[in-house]
Design an enzyme around this catalytic site. Structure first.
Site, PDB file in Angstrom:
ATOM      1  N   PRO A  76       0.824  -1.226   0.000  1.00 19.01           N
ATOM      2  CA  PRO A  76       0.000   0.000   0.000  1.00 19.01           C
ATOM      3  C   PRO A  76       0.849   1.263   0.000  1.00 19.01           C
ATOM      4  CG  PRO A  76       0.105  -0.923   2.206  1.00 19.01           C
ATOM      5  CD  PRO A  76       0.896  -1.836   1.335  1.00 19.01           C
ATOM      6  N   GLU A 151       1.321  -9.210 -12.040  1.00 17.19           N
ATOM      7  CA  GLU A 151      -0.006  -9.752 -12.330  1.00 17.19           C
ATOM      8  C   GLU A 151      -0.855  -8.698 -13.027  1.00 17.19           C
ATOM      9  OE1 GLU A 151      -1.026 -12.928 -12.078  1.00 17.19           O
ATOM     10  OE2 GLU A 151      -2.458 -11.856 -13.308  1.00 17.19           O
ATOM     11  N   LEU A 153      -4.229  -9.316 -13.878  1.00 20.50           N
ATOM     12  CA  LEU A 153      -5.662  -9.592 -13.756  1.00 20.50           C
ATOM     13  C   LEU A 153      -6.392  -8.384 -13.180  1.00 20.50           C
ATOM     14  CD1 LEU A 153      -6.767 -10.076 -10.596  1.00 20.50           C
ATOM     15  CD2 LEU A 153      -5.345 -12.095 -10.803  1.00 20.50           C
ATOM     16  N   GLU A 155      -9.865  -7.275 -10.966  1.00 19.52           N
ATOM     17  CA  GLU A 155     -10.859  -7.868 -10.083  1.00 19.52           C
ATOM     18  C   GLU A 155     -12.199  -7.935 -10.815  1.00 19.52           C
ATOM     19  OE1 GLU A 155     -10.856  -6.186  -6.090  1.00 19.52           O
ATOM     20  OE2 GLU A 155      -8.724  -5.824  -6.329  1.00 19.52           O
ATOM     21  N   LEU A 207       3.678  -0.921 -13.592  1.00 19.21           N
ATOM     22  CA  LEU A 207       3.259   0.424 -13.176  1.00 19.21           C
ATOM     23  C   LEU A 207       2.763   1.216 -14.381  1.00 19.21           C
ATOM     24  CD1 LEU A 207       5.962   1.727 -10.652  1.00 19.21           C
ATOM     25  CD2 LEU A 207       3.758   0.682 -10.179  1.00 19.21           C
ATOM     26  N   ASN A 210      -0.766   0.159 -15.704  1.00 16.96           N
ATOM     27  CA  ASN A 210      -1.843   0.706 -14.869  1.00 16.96           C
ATOM     28  C   ASN A 210      -1.977   2.214 -15.052  1.00 16.96           C
ATOM     29  OD1 ASN A 210      -2.788  -1.650 -13.887  1.00 16.96           O
ATOM     30  ND2 ASN A 210      -2.004  -1.406 -11.803  1.00 16.96           N
ATOM     31  N   CYS A 262      -5.230  -0.425  -6.975  1.00 18.58           N
ATOM     32  CA  CYS A 262      -4.052  -0.381  -7.844  1.00 18.58           C
ATOM     33  C   CYS A 262      -3.784   0.957  -8.523  1.00 18.58           C
ATOM     34  CB  CYS A 262      -4.189  -1.439  -8.913  1.00 18.58           C
ATOM     35  SG  CYS A 262      -4.572  -3.042  -8.231  1.00 18.58           S
ATOM     36  N   PHE A 324     -15.748  -0.849  -5.480  1.00 18.82           N
ATOM     37  CA  PHE A 324     -15.139   0.100  -6.426  1.00 18.82           C
ATOM     38  C   PHE A 324     -15.590  -0.132  -7.862  1.00 18.82           C
ATOM     39  CE2 PHE A 324     -11.605  -1.815  -8.882  1.00 18.82           C
ATOM     40  CZ  PHE A 324     -11.431  -3.032  -8.243  1.00 18.82           C
TER      41      PHE A 324
HETATM   42  C1  UGA Z   1      -6.374  -2.981 -12.589  1.00 17.12           C
HETATM   43  C2  UGA Z   1      -5.869  -3.341 -13.999  1.00 17.12           C
HETATM   44  O1  UGA Z   1      -6.960  -3.283 -14.926  1.00 17.12           O
HETATM   45  C3  UGA Z   1      -5.272  -4.746 -14.004  1.00 17.12           C
HETATM   46  O2  UGA Z   1      -4.726  -5.035 -15.286  1.00 17.12           O
HETATM   47  C4  UGA Z   1      -4.169  -4.821 -12.954  1.00 17.12           C
HETATM   48  O3  UGA Z   1      -3.612  -6.117 -12.882  1.00 17.12           O
HETATM   49  C5  UGA Z   1      -4.766  -4.474 -11.591  1.00 17.12           C
HETATM   50  O4  UGA Z   1      -5.310  -3.134 -11.651  1.00 17.12           O
HETATM   51  C6  UGA Z   1      -3.661  -4.545 -10.563  1.00 17.12           C
HETATM   52  O5  UGA Z   1      -2.752  -3.715 -10.587  1.00 17.12           O
HETATM   53  O6  UGA Z   1      -3.631  -5.515  -9.788  1.00 17.12           O
HETATM   54  P1  UGA Z   1      -8.570  -3.492 -11.160  1.00 17.12           P
HETATM   55  O7  UGA Z   1      -8.133  -2.331 -10.329  1.00 17.12           O
HETATM   56  O8  UGA Z   1      -8.900  -4.780 -10.472  1.00 17.12           O
HETATM   57  O9  UGA Z   1      -7.445  -3.847 -12.260  1.00 17.12           O
HETATM   58  O10 UGA Z   1      -9.896  -3.087 -11.973  1.00 17.12           O
HETATM   59  P2  UGA Z   1     -10.185  -2.319 -13.359  1.00 17.12           P
HETATM   60  O11 UGA Z   1     -11.123  -3.130 -14.147  1.00 17.12           O
HETATM   61  O12 UGA Z   1      -8.948  -1.897 -14.022  1.00 17.12           O
HETATM   62  O13 UGA Z   1     -10.981  -1.025 -12.858  1.00 17.12           O
HETATM   63  C7  UGA Z   1     -10.354   0.032 -12.132  1.00 17.12           C
HETATM   64  C8  UGA Z   1     -11.319   1.188 -11.968  1.00 17.12           C
HETATM   65  O14 UGA Z   1     -11.504   1.871 -13.199  1.00 17.12           O
HETATM   66  C9  UGA Z   1     -12.715   0.784 -11.493  1.00 17.12           C
HETATM   67  O15 UGA Z   1     -13.168   1.691 -10.514  1.00 17.12           O
HETATM   68  C10 UGA Z   1     -13.543   0.857 -12.761  1.00 17.12           C
HETATM   69  O16 UGA Z   1     -14.897   1.090 -12.499  1.00 17.12           O
HETATM   70  C11 UGA Z   1     -12.879   2.024 -13.466  1.00 17.12           C
HETATM   71  N1  UGA Z   1     -13.120   1.991 -14.933  1.00 17.12           N
HETATM   72  C12 UGA Z   1     -12.581   1.009 -15.698  1.00 17.12           C
HETATM   73  C13 UGA Z   1     -13.899   2.967 -15.514  1.00 17.12           C
HETATM   74  O17 UGA Z   1     -14.412   3.882 -14.822  1.00 17.12           O
HETATM   75  N2  UGA Z   1     -14.096   2.940 -16.876  1.00 17.12           N
HETATM   76  C14 UGA Z   1     -13.578   1.959 -17.651  1.00 17.12           C
HETATM   77  O18 UGA Z   1     -13.813   1.994 -18.894  1.00 17.12           O
HETATM   78  C15 UGA Z   1     -12.802   0.986 -17.051  1.00 17.12           C
END
Ligand code: UGA
Length: 464
Positions: A76, A151, A153, A155, A207, A210, A262, A324
């Site tokens: 964190p 990683e 992936l 969530e 990094l 993301n 992340c 989230f």
């Molecule tokens: C993110 C990355 O997408 C993963 O590839 C990475 O492995 C992960 O962080 C990590 O570092 O472990 P995550 O945070 O689980 O994954 O979820 P995302 O699907 O990326 O969404 C992140 C945020 O962006 C969410 O709040 C989502 O609602 C928002 N989002 C996403 C949008 O507002 N619009 C979009 O078009 C996409």
């Protein structure tokens, strides 16, 4: 690790943690007790657990036996000290490396799975090989290779992301160790998807990926605000720009701002790295992505207050979605926390629903318990919140509905019925494009949708 165990039945996988409660939940016969909600995960755990997937608190015994160790701990943002508020706290990576150094036997490949600041691999290596951590007898009998295998992936789609990854990244000095890890992935990932790099490129790629993804969300959210004032429609804009192959259609959905453990953390970590190397302009550039994200949450809160005649005090707002994003029970950095706190400060009464986040978690995140039964009987709702157990009854006398996640069950709500339950004039604030406008048209509900301009908007472009 569950997906790895599923695809590699000949490999024994043991997940170890010092937290006994978490481990006992992972071992629970009731699969709804697993600490993480992730579609498809409980099925895989039930298929592999006690066969080649094990959960244990026996750190010493498990490390001794292991040929490969994945360090997958929390990193964190530091809350105090140097780099506070920006730098990643790698204390758990360090303490894990110390344990590995102490208990391992023979040759061990140590893989950084956690997202870490660039050059953490050097720290891990230094700790592993430091004689302080080992008894004198051990010094010549153990050896290590450090790899980075970040990683990717997300969530909510983790199982599918792991089963069909766009790429697997392996960084490291030792070609032999890199190949050993590659062999494992080759059980289910094709060779052309496996990328081998040096350690630092691998750490920085995670990094950067993301940061680029978060930047897209901030970019589309910034355009959503322009849509609202000009009369453009964000869905049409998003669709049009996404058709350009160079841009691509994914990650162009506007919303209440990105959350999760992340994006913010990784951008701050990137900013800290830039500052460390004196790259002030680059640091400022990436900081803007976070600044737009904060702005998006702040402006949603203001839009709600403005439309409810400038005050939400004593008004009832039903909040749909606290995680989230949908399909997860994770609330870390959820935009819901900031927006709800602001509404509570203004005296609103919030009735919060989320299919996978419970009352306890929401209390912790908001820093206050739900309204007590005694307060309820005295009708003291102002600045308080309660958990909505039964969605059907939640809308009675509500002034507004705020949609923060696009869970499937919110897409099939009967707005005709809901409009009759609510107090007029009633509002829906939809930040995730969940509500079908045609369903609301025949009701007396007012609908605000993120990134949708009003057709009647008058903008004096000459004065801009
Ligand atoms: C993110 C990355 O997408 C993963 O590839 C990475 O492995 C992960 O962080 C990590 O570092 O472990 P995550 O945070 O689980 O994954 O979820 P995302 O699907 O990326 O969404 C992140 C945020 O962006 C969410 O709040 C989502 O609602 C928002 N989002 C996403 C949008 O507002 N619009 C979009 O078009 C996409």
């Amino acid at each position: 690790m569950a997906v790895l165990a599923l695809n590699c039945p000949d490999i024994q996988v043991t997940v170890v943690d010092i937290n006994e409660i978490q481990i006992s939940k992972w071992n629970s016969s009731d699969l709804s007790q697993l600490p993480v909600y992730e579609p498809g995960l409980s099925e895989i755990v039930s298929q592999t657990r006690f066969k080649n997937l094990h959960f244990s608190t026996d750190l010493e015994g498990s490390i001794k036996k292991a040929d490969i160790i994945f360090i997958s701990v929390n990193t964190p943002i530091k809350k105090q000290g140097i780099g506070s508020g920006q730098a990643c706290d790698v204390r758990w990576v360090e303490s894990s490396a110390r344990l590995v150094s102490k208990y391992s036997t023979g040759h061990t490949i140590v893989v950084e799975k956690s997202t870490v600041p660039v050059r953490t691999g050097a720290t891990v290596e230094a700790i592993l090989t430091s004689t302080n951590n080992q008894s004198n007898l051990d010094i010549n009998s153990k050896s290590f290779d450090v790899l980075s295998n970040p990683e990717f992936l997300a969530e909510g789609t983790a199982v599918n992301d792991l089963q069909n990854p766009d790429r697997v990244l392996i960084g490291g000095k030792s070609e032999i160790a890199v190949n050993v890890l590659e062999e494992i992935y080759l059980n289910w990932v094709s060779k052309d998807r496996i990328i081998k790099t040096n350690l630092w490129s691998s750490e920085l790629s995670k990094l950067s990926a993301n940061a680029f993804l978060a930047q897209r969300v901030s970019s589309i959210n910034a355009i959503s605000e322009i849509c609202e004032v000009t009369g453009a429609n964000i869905n049409e804009v998003s669709n049009s720009i996404g058709k350009d192959k160079r841009i691509g259609s994914r990650f162009l959905q506007p919303g209440p701002g990105f959350g999760g453990s992340c994006f913010k953390k990784d951008i701050l970590s990137l900013v800290y790295l830039c500052e460390h190397y004196g790259l002030k302009k680059i640091a400022k550039y990436w900081e803007q992505v976070i600044s737009i994200n904060d702005h998006q949450q702040e402006r949603i809160f203001k839009i709600i207050v403005n439309n409810l005649f400038g005050t939400v005090s004593g008004k009832k707002i039903v909040v749909l979605g606290f995680a989230f994003k949908s399909n997860t029970n994770d609330t870390r950095e959820s935009p819901a926390i900031f927006i709800c706190k602001k509404l509570l400060e203004e005296g609103a009464f919030l009735l919060i629903n989320d299919p996978k986040v419970g009352i306890q978690k929401i209390s912790e995140d908001l820093g206050m318990s739900s309204v007590s039964e005694s307060a309820k009987t005295k009708n003291q709702f102002e600045g308080g919140w309660d958990f909505s157990h039964n969605l059907d009854d939640s809308f009675i006398s509500a002034d507004a509905v705020l949609i923060l996640c696009d869970w499937d069950k919110y897409k099939v709500l009967n707005w005709n019925k809901i409009s009759k339950d609510m107090r007029q004039p009633a509002w829906i604030f939809d930040t995730r494009d969940v509500v079908d406008e045609s369903q609301v048209q025949s009701t007396n509900l007012n609908l605000w949708k993120l990134g949708k301009g009003s057709k009647n908007i008058q903008t004096d472009f000459n004065s801009l």
